[in-house]
Write an enzyme that holds these catalytic residues in place. Structure first.
Site, short mmCIF file in Angstrom:
data_model
loop_
_atom_site.label_atom_id
_atom_site.label_comp_id
_atom_site.label_asym_id
_atom_site.label_seq_id
_atom_site.Cartn_x
_atom_site.Cartn_y
_atom_site.Cartn_z
N ASP A 36 -7.51 -11.28 -4.44
CA ASP A 36 -7.47 -10.27 -3.39
C ASP A 36 -7.88 -10.88 -2.04
O ASP A 36 -7.29 -10.61 -1.01
CB ASP A 36 -8.41 -9.12 -3.77
CG ASP A 36 -8.19 -7.89 -2.92
OD1 ASP A 36 -7.02 -7.55 -2.70
OD2 ASP A 36 -9.18 -7.28 -2.49
N ARG A 57 -15.31 -2.95 5.77
CA ARG A 57 -14.90 -4.20 5.12
C ARG A 57 -16.15 -4.99 4.72
O ARG A 57 -17.24 -4.74 5.21
CB ARG A 57 -14.05 -5.05 6.07
CG ARG A 57 -12.64 -4.49 6.31
CD ARG A 57 -11.78 -4.56 5.06
NE ARG A 57 -10.44 -4.01 5.23
CZ ARG A 57 -10.10 -2.74 5.01
NH1 ARG A 57 -11.01 -1.85 4.66
NH2 ARG A 57 -8.84 -2.34 5.14
N HIS A 74 -1.57 1.79 9.73
CA HIS A 74 -2.62 1.83 8.70
C HIS A 74 -3.13 3.26 8.56
O HIS A 74 -2.35 4.20 8.71
CB HIS A 74 -3.73 0.85 9.11
CG HIS A 74 -4.46 0.24 7.96
ND1 HIS A 74 -5.60 0.79 7.43
CD2 HIS A 74 -4.22 -0.88 7.23
CE1 HIS A 74 -6.03 0.03 6.43
NE2 HIS A 74 -5.21 -0.99 6.28
N GLU A 87 -2.45 -0.21 -8.00
CA GLU A 87 -3.82 -0.44 -7.54
C GLU A 87 -4.51 0.92 -7.44
O GLU A 87 -5.63 1.11 -7.88
CB GLU A 87 -3.82 -1.13 -6.17
CG GLU A 87 -5.20 -1.33 -5.58
CD GLU A 87 -5.16 -1.84 -4.14
OE1 GLU A 87 -5.24 -3.06 -3.95
OE2 GLU A 87 -5.03 -1.02 -3.21
N SER A 90 2.52 -2.27 5.04
CA SER A 90 3.55 -3.31 5.16
C SER A 90 4.94 -2.80 4.79
O SER A 90 5.90 -2.96 5.54
CB SER A 90 3.18 -4.51 4.30
OG SER A 90 3.07 -4.13 2.93
N ASN A 149 0.79 -1.23 0.00
CA ASN A 149 0.00 0.00 0.00
C ASN A 149 0.82 1.28 0.00
O ASN A 149 0.26 2.36 -0.13
CB ASN A 149 -0.94 0.02 1.21
CG ASN A 149 -2.15 -0.87 0.99
OD1 ASN A 149 -2.31 -1.45 -0.07
ND2 ASN A 149 -3.00 -0.96 1.99
N TRP A 208 -10.81 -8.06 11.60
CA TRP A 208 -9.97 -7.62 10.46
C TRP A 208 -8.50 -7.71 10.83
O TRP A 208 -7.74 -8.41 10.18
CB TRP A 208 -10.36 -6.20 10.02
CG TRP A 208 -9.35 -5.64 9.09
CD1 TRP A 208 -9.16 -6.01 7.77
CD2 TRP A 208 -8.33 -4.68 9.38
NE1 TRP A 208 -8.08 -5.33 7.24
CE2 TRP A 208 -7.56 -4.51 8.21
CE3 TRP A 208 -7.99 -3.95 10.53
CZ2 TRP A 208 -6.49 -3.62 8.14
CZ3 TRP A 208 -6.92 -3.07 10.46
CH2 TRP A 208 -6.18 -2.92 9.26
C1 FAD Z 1 -6.19 -8.17 6.62
C2 FAD Z 1 -5.09 -7.19 6.43
C3 FAD Z 1 -4.89 -6.61 5.22
C4 FAD Z 1 -3.85 -5.72 5.02
N1 FAD Z 1 -3.65 -5.24 3.76
C5 FAD Z 1 -2.52 -4.58 3.48
C6 FAD Z 1 -2.17 -4.32 2.12
O1 FAD Z 1 -2.88 -4.67 1.18
N2 FAD Z 1 -1.00 -3.67 1.89
C7 FAD Z 1 -0.17 -3.29 2.88
O2 FAD Z 1 0.89 -2.74 2.59
N3 FAD Z 1 -0.48 -3.51 4.19
C8 FAD Z 1 -1.63 -4.16 4.50
N4 FAD Z 1 -1.94 -4.46 5.82
C9 FAD Z 1 -1.18 -3.78 6.91
C10 FAD Z 1 0.16 -4.43 7.29
O3 FAD Z 1 -0.01 -5.79 7.42
C11 FAD Z 1 0.66 -3.80 8.59
O4 FAD Z 1 0.72 -2.41 8.42
C12 FAD Z 1 2.06 -4.28 9.01
O5 FAD Z 1 2.12 -5.67 9.05
C13 FAD Z 1 2.46 -3.70 10.37
O6 FAD Z 1 3.76 -4.13 10.69
P1 FAD Z 1 4.28 -4.32 12.19
O7 FAD Z 1 5.64 -4.91 12.09
O8 FAD Z 1 4.11 -3.08 12.95
O9 FAD Z 1 3.29 -5.39 12.84
P2 FAD Z 1 3.16 -6.96 12.53
O10 FAD Z 1 3.58 -7.25 11.14
O11 FAD Z 1 1.82 -7.36 12.94
O12 FAD Z 1 4.25 -7.63 13.50
C14 FAD Z 1 4.14 -7.66 14.90
C15 FAD Z 1 4.88 -8.89 15.40
O13 FAD Z 1 5.09 -8.85 16.81
C16 FAD Z 1 4.83 -10.13 17.37
N5 FAD Z 1 4.50 -9.92 18.78
C17 FAD Z 1 3.42 -9.28 19.27
N6 FAD Z 1 3.45 -9.21 20.61
C18 FAD Z 1 4.60 -9.83 20.99
C19 FAD Z 1 5.19 -10.08 22.26
N7 FAD Z 1 4.62 -9.65 23.39
N8 FAD Z 1 6.36 -10.75 22.30
C20 FAD Z 1 6.96 -11.19 21.15
N9 FAD Z 1 6.43 -10.97 19.92
C21 FAD Z 1 5.27 -10.29 19.84
C22 FAD Z 1 3.70 -10.67 16.53
O14 FAD Z 1 3.57 -12.05 16.63
C23 FAD Z 1 4.10 -10.18 15.14
O15 FAD Z 1 4.94 -11.09 14.48
C24 FAD Z 1 -2.99 -5.35 6.08
C25 FAD Z 1 -3.20 -5.92 7.34
C26 FAD Z 1 -4.24 -6.84 7.51
C27 FAD Z 1 -4.43 -7.47 8.84
#
Ligand code: FAD
Ligand code: SF4
Ligand code: SF4
Lengths: 146, 618
Positions: B331, B241, B368, B121, B423, B57, B210
């Site tokens: 998708d 959604r 997000h 997209e 992501s 995204n 979600w």
């Molecule tokens: C259904 C859905 C659709 C999406 N669509 C898109 C899209 O089309 N394009 C896009 O770019 N983004 C999309 N996103 C958003 C994207 O997935 C997130 O913005 C991104 O993954 C956030 O990254 P993060 O590393 O902060 O969190 P995450 O990737 O969620 O990572 C957090 C990690 O921390 C770990 N964790 C949590 N608590 C603990 C703890 N206490 N001890 C040890 N480990 C822990 C978890 O297990 C996880 O592995 C979507 C998300 C979802 C759910």
């Protein structure tokens, strides 16, 4: 669609136990076969389904909103790097899709330590920048109030 | 209980998108240091991308002159109704392309258009075949980190005698081993929070939200208890959604150009534009900016639903054909498989009939279309002139993405006021944080941690208390889970979700609240915290995982309520409205709301910080 495991197919290898992001596929102490210990914490990511070589894990639509009778099966092949989906409707309609999952071989990523290291200095460049941006330099703005 | 102590140079908590980016970048800049990543699941399939995604995204496309970081900052600021940190958002935007080019090189299949450019997209998003997105990114992290501890949950951060970051404690969720990670530098990238509000799904389906069930608010819980200044916790949001399955709408709206209407076929936003303009236009004219801010679109749908002219439909039947059918289904299959099963189970043919769209229960996230998280220092070249000595009210204090606590860095959902990373941007922010963490490590190489062993012992006892309590009380009752002396995690969670839904603007109260309601929420949360301390019980290590996840969720919820109480206006009306302050107020409230928790006194300090515009508004 929380997941469940067919007793006749599970060999107890543990691959699904190892992968579930929700930590809800565990072994049953008596049978040494896998099962979903907390269906209401299942996100239906299907990672357990994709990883099971014996097609022992399956899903049944969530009881609170999915009528019975539909199914989704999936075969993920990490040598051909494709994923095949088979969707079967309650009314018998079928859909079949195949998508690529990766363009390179698994394990082929070059570690960051194998790239020559740049000077850390005071620049705002991250690893392999600016080359990997495919522009001449990392852009900047001045931190002054507009 | 078995104990293990692990000495690290850099500790990464959470191996999702941001954590993997941090591991990669830390290793690039520091070849000999001990980089340890701790993940409560398995990095190959953990976090919000565990299932896969069908789009990236955030991608500028600067190599093809498609977008500029300035344009991105303007877009994001409009979407968040005027309140973002320009420096943080700009910083992600200028680096995100190199992240996506790495993903491409590593083997993530990115779709291309006829010019060989990435297939768009929408203006900022590109399409991928992303079933294996997380597995590919995890491979890079595994090649970078010295060690990865899978299935270890971090429950608390440790500070040393000088109030600096000193590491974290946690436990192996399978065999119960107690872990102490000692580290001068900790990067928290533990993701966002689902399940803090009552989900629309119920019973067996309750896991279908979600944002994933495992998004436990740990990032916020850990940061709050460590005393890091938090920002914008009130901006928790809900996403529109596909009903029940929570199928994504992005590709349907942006790429396939499907329209949403009420049950009468009318465009909800056009119907309510005048009304929305009156209350929520502010000084920037939000009702007329293009694209319309997400929360205003959600608001217009809610108004139609409330008026009884629902459901809101996505008109898939007007755009889906045999030629593009595959795209629509992929998708879902790449990132929300259950939506495909809802269609199959309910015999919905998307080429013949529309599908319902519904706003979800609220979530807390930093990556997000919203911005909950820690208040962090910005990049030196942009932010260094925006410092006033007080970290909690400045934009800069030496190290990019360092929280207000020395040595504690944040990225992804954990970093606040830095929305629309998604992501690719989360991975990028992990890289940004890790580079400056390496710098911090080098600058502080002669310092030694002074960790008090008795503190660690106390943390250990506290961690296993729910299991001790269960063992002590289990024979008091014949069977089951109803006890006067024990509260299981699912009972505590149900209580949290109910009170948040009813008093803090969940879907059950039409996303509306007031001072009175929020004060009720606060009172009940305080009691829930006391009950957690005195009654939490767990029969095994899996339940212990859920119990500590509950603690992190409770702290996240408390922060949300405290922040909502402080902001006396309605800033994002589709996400929540204040019945007692029904309009947006740019003169009084175009500010960040920041807070700091004192875990000893259990009290919150809340204050506002002005928004500084750095990018010329176009
Ligand atoms: C259904 C859905 C659709 C999406 N669509 C898109 C899209 O089309 N394009 C896009 O770019 N983004 C999309 N996103 C958003 C994207 O997935 C997130 O913005 C991104 O993954 C956030 O990254 P993060 O590393 O902060 O969190 P995450 O990737 O969620 O990572 C957090 C990690 O921390 C770990 N964790 C949590 N608590 C603990 C703890 N206490 N001890 C040890 N480990 C822990 C978890 O297990 C996880 O592995 C979507 C998300 C979802 C759910
Ligand atoms: S992966 Fe399949 S065979 Fe192995 S334990 Fe799981 S269900 Fe059984
Ligand atoms: S579908 Fe996902 S969450 Fe559910 S049991 Fe399987 S791996 Fe776990």
């Amino acid at each position: 669609m929380p997941t469940f495991v067919y007793a006749s197919k599970c060999s107890g290898c543990g691959d699904c136990v190892d992968i579930c992001p929700s930590d809800i596929i565990h072994f049953d102490r008596k049978s040494r076969k896998a099962y979903n210990i907390e269906p209401d914490a299942c996100w239906e990511c299907l990672n357990c389904v994709k990883v099971c070589g014996r097609q022992a894990v399956d899903v049944r639509g969530y009881a609170d909103f999915v009528p019975m009778g539909a199914s989704i099966t999936v075969v993920r092949d990490d040598r051909k790097n494709t994923i095949e989906w088979n969707i079967s409707y309650r009314n018998g309609t079928r859909k079949k899709f195949s998508f690529p999952i990766r363009t390179t071989e698994w394990g082929s990523i070059k570690p960051p330590s194998e790239y020559p290291q740049a000077e850390m200095g005071k620049t705002e460049e991250l690893s392999l920048e600016p080359e990997k941006l495919y522009i001449n330099s990392v852009p900047s703005i001045k931190g002054e109030k507009n | 209980m078995k104990s293990k102590t692990v000495d690290c140079d850099i500790l990464i908590v959470g191996g999702g998108m941001a954590g993997c980016g941090a591991a990669w970048e830390a290793r690039y800049w520091s070849r000999n240091s001990r980089i340890v990543l701790v993940e409560k699941a398995n990095v190959d399939r953990s976090g919000a991308v565990a299932m896969g995604l069908s789009a990236i995204n955030t991608y500028m496309g600067m190599r093809w002159d498609e977008n500029t970081p300035e344009g991105f900052v303007n877009y994001v600021k409009n979407d968040l109704m005027g309140i973002i940190r320009d420096d943080l958002v700009y910083d992600v935007a200028r680096h995100v392309d190199s992240t996506v080019h790495l993903f491409d090189e590593w083997g993530l299949p990115i779709m291309r258009d006829k010019n060989g450019h990435y297939l768009r997209e929408g203006k900022w998003q590109i399409m991928i075949h992303g079933e294996s997105y997380k597995a590919i990114v995890a491979e890079a992290a595994k090649k970078a980190a010295s060690e990865i501890y899978n299935r270890v949950m971090i429950t608390r951060l440790i500070k040393d005698a000088n109030n600096k970051m000193a590491g974290a404690v946690g436990f192996d969720v399978r065999d119960g081993t107690f872990y102490v990670f000692k580290s001068k530098v900790v990067i928290v990238s533990a993701g966002g929070a689902s399940q803090i509000y009552r989900p629309r799904s119920s019973r067996e389906g309750a896991g279908r939200t979600w944002y994933p069930h495992w998004a436990s608010g740990s990032a916020y819980g850990l940061l709050i208890e460590a005393g890091a200044t938090m920002t914008m916790m009130e901006a928790r949001f809900s996403v529109p959604r596909y009903k029940d399955g929570y199928g994504p709408v992005g590709a349907w709206q942006l790429l396939l150009k499907a329209k949403q209407t009420n049950a009468l076929g009318q465009d909800s936003f056009e119907l309510h534009k005048e009304e929305i303009r009156k209350l929520f236009n502010g000084k920037m004219g939000y009702a007329d900016v293009v694209p319309t801010p997400t929360n205003l679109r959600v608001l217009s749908s809610l108004m139609e639903l409330k008026a009884g002219r629902g459901p809101i439909y996505m008109h898939t039947e007007k755009v889906l054909t045999r030629e593009n059918e595959e795209l629509g289904w992929e998708d879902f299959l790449d990132m929300t498989i259950s939506q495909a099963l809802v269609w199959a189970g309910q015999n919905v043919d998307p080429m013949k009939e529309p599908s319902e769209i519904l706003p979800s229960e609220p979530y807390a996230m930093g990556s997000h279309a919203t911005e909950n998280g820690a208040w962090a220092s910005g990049p030196e070249d942009i932010s260094s002139s925006l410092s006033n000595g007080d970290r909690s009210k400045s934009y800069f204090w030496g190290y990019n993405r360092m929280s207000t606590v020395d040595g504690l860095f944040v990225a992804g959902d954990a970093c606040g006021a830095s929305p629309h990373k998604f992501s690719s941007g989360s991975f990028t922010e992990g890289r940004i944080a890790a580079k400056s963490a390496v710098k911090y490590l080098m600058d502080h190489s002669d310092e030694h941690l002074q960790i008090d062993n008795s503190t660690i012992e106390r943390m250990k006892l506290n961690l296993y208390e729910p299991i001790e309590r269960y063992n002590k009380n289990k024979y008091e009752i014949t069977a089951g889970k109803v006890s006067p002396d024990m509260m299981w995690y699912d009972q505590g969670l149900a209580r949290l979700q109910k009170l948040m839904d009813e008093y803090a603007a969940g879907w059950g109260s039409w996303y509306t609240t007031s001072d009175v309601m929020l004060n009720n929420a606060l009172k009940l949360i305080k009691m829930l915290k006391e009950d957690f301390v005195n009654y939490a019980a767990a029969e095994n290590y899996h339940q212990l995982l859920r119990t500590w996840e509950l603690w992190h969720r409770i702290l996240t919820a408390e922060a949300i309520v405290v922040h909502m109480l402080y902001r006396k206006e309605t800033r994002w009306p589709g996400y929540y409205s204040r019945s007692d302050f029904p309009a947006l107020d740019d003169d009084g409230w175009r500010v960040f709301v920041n807070s700091r928790y004192d875990s000893k006194a259990q009290s919150w300090e809340v204050f506002s910080v002005p928004v500084i515009d750095l990018v010329v508004r176009k």
